[in-house]
Design a protein around this motif. Structure first.
Motif, PDB file in Angstrom:
ATOM      1  N   VAL A   4       0.833  -1.202   0.000  1.00  0.00           N
ATOM      2  CA  VAL A   4       0.000   0.000   0.000  1.00  0.00           C
ATOM      3  C   VAL A   4       0.870   1.257   0.000  1.00  0.00           C
ATOM      4  CG1 VAL A   4      -1.641   1.353   1.363  1.00  0.00           C
ATOM      5  CG2 VAL A   4      -2.007  -1.093   1.050  1.00  0.00           C
ATOM      6  N   LEU A   5       1.929   1.250   0.810  1.00  0.00           N
ATOM      7  CA  LEU A   5       2.837   2.406   0.840  1.00  0.00           C
ATOM      8  C   LEU A   5       3.482   2.639  -0.525  1.00  0.00           C
ATOM      9  CD1 LEU A   5       4.714   2.057   4.264  1.00  0.00           C
ATOM     10  CD2 LEU A   5       2.911   3.679   3.655  1.00  0.00           C
ATOM     11  N   LEU A   6       3.928   1.567  -1.177  1.00  0.00           N
ATOM     12  CA  LEU A   6       4.568   1.704  -2.485  1.00  0.00           C
ATOM     13  C   LEU A   6       3.580   2.207  -3.534  1.00  0.00           C
ATOM     14  CD1 LEU A   6       6.793  -1.508  -2.560  1.00  0.00           C
ATOM     15  CD2 LEU A   6       7.581   0.854  -2.493  1.00  0.00           C
ATOM     16  N   VAL A   7       2.353   1.727  -3.488  1.00  0.00           N
ATOM     17  CA  VAL A   7       1.347   2.173  -4.456  1.00  0.00           C
ATOM     18  C   VAL A   7       1.037   3.656  -4.262  1.00  0.00           C
ATOM     19  CG1 VAL A   7      -1.088   1.954  -5.121  1.00  0.00           C
ATOM     20  CG2 VAL A   7       0.306  -0.101  -4.767  1.00  0.00           C
ATOM     21  N   ILE A   8       0.867   4.074  -3.005  1.00  0.00           N
ATOM     22  CA  ILE A   8       0.614   5.499  -2.728  1.00  0.00           C
ATOM     23  C   ILE A   8       1.763   6.358  -3.246  1.00  0.00           C
ATOM     24  CG2 ILE A   8       0.392   7.218  -0.888  1.00  0.00           C
ATOM     25  CD1 ILE A   8      -1.090   5.126   0.746  1.00  0.00           C
ATOM     26  N   ASP A   9       2.985   5.900  -2.976  1.00  0.00           N
ATOM     27  CA  ASP A   9       4.173   6.636  -3.416  1.00  0.00           C
ATOM     28  C   ASP A   9       4.187   6.767  -4.934  1.00  0.00           C
ATOM     29  OD1 ASP A   9       6.816   7.820  -2.896  1.00  0.00           O
ATOM     30  OD2 ASP A   9       7.581   6.041  -3.908  1.00  0.00           O
ATOM     31  N   PHE A  10       3.926   5.661  -5.631  1.00  0.00           N
ATOM     32  CA  PHE A  10       3.948   5.675  -7.096  1.00  0.00           C
ATOM     33  C   PHE A  10       2.878   6.613  -7.655  1.00  0.00           C
ATOM     34  CE2 PHE A  10       2.220   4.126 -11.099  1.00  0.00           C
ATOM     35  CZ  PHE A  10       3.350   4.092 -11.895  1.00  0.00           C
ATOM     36  N   LEU A  11       1.682   6.545  -7.115  1.00  0.00           N
ATOM     37  CA  LEU A  11       0.578   7.362  -7.631  1.00  0.00           C
ATOM     38  C   LEU A  11       0.844   8.855  -7.463  1.00  0.00           C
ATOM     39  CD1 LEU A  11      -2.515   5.273  -6.431  1.00  0.00           C
ATOM     40  CD2 LEU A  11      -1.576   5.432  -8.733  1.00  0.00           C
ATOM     41  N   PHE A  12       1.398   9.242  -6.304  1.00  0.00           N
ATOM     42  CA  PHE A  12       1.658  10.658  -6.078  1.00  0.00           C
ATOM     43  C   PHE A  12       2.813  11.155  -6.941  1.00  0.00           C
ATOM     44  CE2 PHE A  12      -1.163  10.386  -2.513  1.00  0.00           C
ATOM     45  CZ  PHE A  12      -1.622  11.694  -2.338  1.00  0.00           C
ATOM     46  N   LEU A  13       3.868  10.325  -7.097  1.00  0.00           N
ATOM     47  CA  LEU A  13       4.970  10.733  -7.970  1.00  0.00           C
ATOM     48  C   LEU A  13       4.514  10.869  -9.414  1.00  0.00           C
ATOM     49  CD1 LEU A  13       7.973   8.619  -6.593  1.00  0.00           C
ATOM     50  CD2 LEU A  13       7.636  11.097  -6.409  1.00  0.00           C
ATOM     51  N   ASN A  14       3.646   9.956  -9.836  1.00  0.00           N
ATOM     52  CA  ASN A  14       3.125  10.015 -11.193  1.00  0.00           C
ATOM     53  C   ASN A  14       2.241  11.248 -11.382  1.00  0.00           C
ATOM     54  OD1 ASN A  14       2.597   8.734 -13.875  1.00  0.00           O
ATOM     55  ND2 ASN A  14       0.504   8.648 -13.063  1.00  0.00           N
TER      56      ASN A  14
END
Length: 475
Positions: free
Chosen positions: A424-434
């Motif tokens: 979940v942390l990695l997905v949140i990180d990816f979505l915000f960076l994108n």
């Protein structure tokens, strides 16, 4: 601010605090500390004090479904199985022939069990009766032992401790047998003719075990000896009624309708209040509900002017048909069907109609209007075409995997929750960076470290979801 722990910003150099190298080190220390703690206090220790009776019931339930007599628990066989389990634990040996190549039958002899038939099933690493019996029944050699009509007795043995590299492990040994004295016949020494007495017998000839029926008051028929005797029908361990046989044949239809579902049925030959004989147990599945099309799973696609429709049913069907000569219907797995028709033929056809019949004979008709099909095609344009022949994933398989994980022990439950948290942390990180177009920035390799960490956790977790069994053996 709290958001800096979860969301990449310029304040945390686009690396959330919970994904930093320091956080990774904390996670590793948490995992080791947690594993050490729960191992020390014994949270993962298997408590098998209830297992003997439950295992006996589970074995006999499987035998009943195949019309076999129940196994009796034998204390000598239990001593033999326990001795074998302790020997395996002490020598860390995972084989029928251990320790040091010792024959598995030697444990029967040393315990004082003089057998004419013997068998052994082994398992390690399981924690529930259902999981180990399921594993045995899915293995042909173990299944053969459980359903061996030559066996009349059984014993169970357990050993607990560090085994085969796994701490707090459990070994389960099952010894099947039939003693020589049980098979010995009385041999008369008199020269006088011996009068033979026919043994009372009773059987069920219809329905056959495994039958599906829509009749909730299905007829039970069978043969008996002696003629004209009283027969009691036992349904799900309760007497449902009695009938007087006509000659060597009886027929009974229950007064009370049975519920939908599986039912175990057997018959008893009575004399006054005594039971002279009992039939094998049969399993009958009552189902008077017609199969239904899962409306939410309907799909339709237009592939180069050929319309492909996918229909999913809520249960298996054994017969299907259509009255449209232009359609080609294919059974994928008795629950999913593909229907193909050219766009030109669909345009000139009336509504498409399909008939489905389930295993109990229940019938349903499903009719497609052309407008409904074209609506489904439009709705499916944004969906990936699902190839049910090769790519369909049964949701029940996923559910079963998670059930087995969370039923296994505290370690596994903690690990899967922790993996979910990291993902979940990695997905949140990816979505915000994108979202802020910062995926190209150079930063630490924390994602690589965390991804590797997650993969390692999953390997360790899934490697221990189930236990192990050896090939069953008998003589």
């Amino acid at each position: 601010m709290i958001k800096h722990f979860f969301i990449p910003t310029d304040k945390n150099k686009y690396t959330p605090h919970l994904l930093s190298k320091s956080a990774l080190l904390v996670y590793i220390l948490m995992i080791f500390s947690f594993n050490f703690l729960i191992t020390s206090v014994g949270f993962v220790k298997v408590n098998a004090s209830f297992a003997v009776q439950d295992l006996l019931i589970a074995h006999n339930n499987q035998r009943a479904l195949s019309g076999l007599p129940a196994l009796k628990l034998n204390s000598t066989l239990s001593a033999s199985a326990t001795s074998k389990a302790n020997a395996m634990m002490a020598s860390n040996c995972w084989s029928h022939y251990c320790p040091n190549g010792k024959d598995w039958r030697d444990f029967f002899v040393e315990s004082g069990y003089e057998y004419i038939h013997a068998g052994e099933n082994l398992a390690e690493g399981f924690e529930t009766v259902d999981s180990v019996v399921s594993a045995w029944m899915n293995s042909q050699s173990h299944r053969d032992n459980i359903l061996n009509g030559s066996f009349s007795e059984v014993g169970f043995g357990f050993a607990f401790g560090d085994f085969q590299g796994s701490s707090d492990n459990t070994i389960i040994v099952v010894h099947f047998g039939t003693e020589i004295k049980q098979t010995q016949e009385f041999i008369p020494v008199s020269d006088q003719p011996i009068q033979t007495v026919e043994q009372p017998e009773i059987s069920i000839t219809s329905p056959q075990t495994g039958t599906y029926t829509a009749d909730r008051q299905f007829e039970i028929t069978g043969n008996i000896n002696p003629d004209n005797s009283t027969v009691a029908i036992i349904t799900d361990n309760e007497e449902s009624g009695r009938v007087q046989a006509s000659g060597d044949h009886y027929a009974y239809r229950p007064v009370r309708a049975l519920d939908n579902g599986r039912h175990l049925v057997k018959s008893r030959l009575l004399q006054d209040s005594s039971v002279l004989a009992e039939s094998d147990t049969i399993e009958v599945i009552v189902d008077n509900v017609a199969p239904e099309v899962l409306q939410e799973d309907l799909r339709a696609y237009n592939n180069d002017s050929e319309i492909e429709i996918i229909i999913s049913m809520d249960e298996e069907v054994v017969e299907f048909d259509t009255d449209n000569e232009f359609t080609d219907i294919t059974d994928i797995d008795k629950k999913h069907f593909t229907i193909k028709i050219s766009e030109a033929n669909l345009e000139k056809s009336e509504d498409l109609s399909f008939d489905f019949v389930d295993r109990a004979g229940n019938f349903t008709n499903f009719t497609f209007s052309k407008d409904r099909i074209f609506d489904l095609i439009e709705a499916s344009k944004d969906l990936e075409v699902l190839d049910l022949n090769s790519s369909a994933v049964d949701d029940r398989l996923i559910a079963k995997l998670f059930d087995s994980i969370f039923d296994r022990n505290v370690k596994a439950s903690f690990a899967i929750l922790f993996v979910t948290y990291l993902i979940v942390l990695l997905v949140i990180d990816f979505l915000f960076l994108n979202k802020i177009d910062m995926l190209h920035i150079e930063r630490s390799k924390t994602h690589i470290h965390l991804s590797s960490f997650i993969i390692l956790l999953l390997i360790l977790l899934l490697g221990g979801v189930t236990g192990n069994i050896l090939q069953g053996i008998s003589s």
